[in-house]
Design a protein around this motif. Structure first.
Motif, PDB file in Angstrom:
ATOM      1  N   PHE A   9      23.820 -36.873  -8.860  1.00  0.00           N
ATOM      2  CA  PHE A   9      23.841 -38.272  -9.244  1.00  0.00           C
ATOM      3  C   PHE A   9      23.776 -39.110  -7.965  1.00  0.00           C
ATOM      4  O   PHE A   9      24.383 -38.759  -6.969  1.00  0.00           O
ATOM      5  CB  PHE A   9      25.122 -38.597 -10.014  1.00  0.00           C
ATOM      6  CG  PHE A   9      25.209 -37.880 -11.336  1.00  0.00           C
ATOM      7  CD1 PHE A   9      24.924 -38.546 -12.517  1.00  0.00           C
ATOM      8  CD2 PHE A   9      25.562 -36.542 -11.397  1.00  0.00           C
ATOM      9  CE1 PHE A   9      24.989 -37.886 -13.728  1.00  0.00           C
ATOM     10  CE2 PHE A   9      25.634 -35.870 -12.608  1.00  0.00           C
ATOM     11  CZ  PHE A   9      25.347 -36.542 -13.779  1.00  0.00           C
ATOM     12  N   GLY A  10      23.039 -40.207  -8.026  1.00  0.00           N
ATOM     13  CA  GLY A  10      22.948 -41.062  -6.848  1.00  0.00           C
ATOM     14  C   GLY A  10      21.857 -40.674  -5.887  1.00  0.00           C
ATOM     15  O   GLY A  10      21.853 -41.092  -4.742  1.00  0.00           O
ATOM     16  N   ALA A  17      28.354 -46.441  -9.978  1.00  0.00           N
ATOM     17  CA  ALA A  17      28.864 -45.646 -11.106  1.00  0.00           C
ATOM     18  C   ALA A  17      28.487 -44.169 -11.018  1.00  0.00           C
ATOM     19  O   ALA A  17      28.798 -43.410 -11.935  1.00  0.00           O
ATOM     20  CB  ALA A  17      28.351 -46.237 -12.420  1.00  0.00           C
ATOM     21  N   ASP A  18      27.853 -43.740  -9.946  1.00  0.00           N
ATOM     22  CA  ASP A  18      27.364 -42.352  -9.861  1.00  0.00           C
ATOM     23  C   ASP A  18      28.464 -41.314 -10.035  1.00  0.00           C
ATOM     24  O   ASP A  18      28.306 -40.351 -10.778  1.00  0.00           O
ATOM     25  CB  ASP A  18      26.647 -42.114  -8.531  1.00  0.00           C
ATOM     26  CG  ASP A  18      25.365 -42.924  -8.410  1.00  0.00           C
ATOM     27  OD1 ASP A  18      24.775 -43.245  -9.455  1.00  0.00           O
ATOM     28  OD2 ASP A  18      24.975 -43.232  -7.274  1.00  0.00           O
ATOM     29  N   ARG A  24      31.812 -37.718 -16.095  1.00  0.00           N
ATOM     30  CA  ARG A  24      31.591 -37.747 -17.551  1.00  0.00           C
ATOM     31  C   ARG A  24      30.662 -36.618 -17.974  1.00  0.00           C
ATOM     32  O   ARG A  24      30.860 -35.986 -19.023  1.00  0.00           O
ATOM     33  CB  ARG A  24      31.002 -39.095 -17.965  1.00  0.00           C
ATOM     34  CG  ARG A  24      32.000 -40.235 -17.906  1.00  0.00           C
ATOM     35  CD  ARG A  24      31.318 -41.566 -18.143  1.00  0.00           C
ATOM     36  NE  ARG A  24      32.252 -42.671 -17.986  1.00  0.00           N
ATOM     37  CZ  ARG A  24      31.894 -43.893 -17.650  1.00  0.00           C
ATOM     38  NH1 ARG A  24      30.617 -44.183 -17.414  1.00  0.00           N
ATOM     39  NH2 ARG A  24      32.807 -44.845 -17.534  1.00  0.00           N
ATOM     40  N   ALA A  25      29.628 -36.357 -17.167  1.00  0.00           N
ATOM     41  CA  ALA A  25      28.707 -35.263 -17.473  1.00  0.00           C
ATOM     42  C   ALA A  25      29.427 -33.921 -17.435  1.00  0.00           C
ATOM     43  O   ALA A  25      29.193 -33.051 -18.278  1.00  0.00           O
ATOM     44  CB  ALA A  25      27.534 -35.273 -16.492  1.00  0.00           C
ATOM     45  N   ALA A  26      30.329 -33.748 -16.457  1.00  0.00           N
ATOM     46  CA  ALA A  26      31.110 -32.505 -16.370  1.00  0.00           C
ATOM     47  C   ALA A  26      31.950 -32.314 -17.631  1.00  0.00           C
ATOM     48  O   ALA A  26      32.000 -31.213 -18.200  1.00  0.00           O
ATOM     49  CB  ALA A  26      32.002 -32.528 -15.127  1.00  0.00           C
ATOM     50  N   GLY A  69      32.018 -27.860 -10.589  1.00  0.00           N
ATOM     51  CA  GLY A  69      32.526 -28.380  -9.324  1.00  0.00           C
ATOM     52  C   GLY A  69      31.922 -29.737  -9.025  1.00  0.00           C
ATOM     53  O   GLY A  69      30.735 -29.951  -9.273  1.00  0.00           O
ATOM     54  N   LEU A  70      32.741 -30.660  -8.519  1.00  0.00           N
ATOM     55  CA  LEU A  70      32.274 -31.995  -8.148  1.00  0.00           C
ATOM     56  C   LEU A  70      32.595 -32.254  -6.686  1.00  0.00           C
ATOM     57  O   LEU A  70      33.744 -32.102  -6.260  1.00  0.00           O
ATOM     58  CB  LEU A  70      32.961 -33.080  -8.995  1.00  0.00           C
ATOM     59  CG  LEU A  70      32.578 -33.209 -10.460  1.00  0.00           C
ATOM     60  CD1 LEU A  70      33.376 -34.330 -11.110  1.00  0.00           C
ATOM     61  CD2 LEU A  70      31.100 -33.453 -10.624  1.00  0.00           C
TER      62      LEU A  70
END
Length: 199
Positions: A9-10, A17-18, A24-26, A69-70
């Motif tokens: 994202f981003g 908001a990335d 949210r996707a996770a 993982g984020l």
């Protein structure tokens, strides 16, 4: 990427908001896999998919699980081979995100300290302590992604005063500009930084 999926994202354009969208996707991915549990699909002669019944799932031992993982950081972007429309990122950020996913238990999302800093007002994040990760010289702080906070809870956290650290000269400059402005001398300042850091 084999049995792994890299979602970023981003990139190529970053936005405020990335990080929230990634979290949210996770949650959505974990919820989808959990709802299917041991479910699977098989192709029928006509080419459509149908659910595998519970007895077959038990006999075959088929089960889908996912760990996520984020991580947040800079990436190196480029093009993948001759596929002009496919963009692949590389560097330490996607590698660390993959390592964090490997540490996650099924259905869990492990968050790095860098990602925690941009998600802390929007999501509950439980500290899991420092973890040793292959290819990273020192242990890193990790967190477990929890539920998204309500708007009111977010506002309460946002309003809390967080001390400014390591920016004494910049703060002094802003205060001096403010003093001059109060005396009638027009002033302007430009504050820049990565999206989500709380400018």
């Amino acid at each position: 990427l084999g049995d792994e999926l890299l979602i970023y994202f981003g990139y190529p354009l970053a936005g405020e908001a990335d990080a929230r969208q990634a979290a949210r996707a996770a949650h959505a991915i974990a919820a989808m896999i959990a709802s299917r549990g041991s479910a699977g699909a098989r192709s029928t002669p006509g080419g459509s998919a149908e659910s595998i019944d519970a007895e077959t799932k038990r006999a075959v031992g088929l089960r889908f699980e996912v760990g996520l993982g984020l991580h947040s950081g800079a990436v190196v972007g480029g093009e993948l081979g001759s596929l002009d429309d496919v963009r692949l990122v590389s560097g330490a950020t996607p590698r660390l995100a993959a390592r964090l996913a490997a540490l996650a238990t099924p259905g869990q999302t492990v968050v790095s300290a860098d990602a925690q800093r941009v998600l802390r007002t929007s999501f509950d994040l439980a500290p899991e302590g420092p973890r040793t990760i292959d290819g990273v010289p020192a242990p890193i702080e990790t967190f477990r992604l929890g539920a998204e906070r309500s708007e009111s809870a977010r506002a309460t956290i946002d309003s809390a005063k967080t001390p400014i650290s390591g920016r004494e000269s910049e703060l002094a400059l802003l205060l001096e500009r403010w003093r001059r402005a109060c005396e009638g001398s027009g002033q302007s300042s430009l504050v820049t930084g990565e999206p989500g850091i709380g400018k």
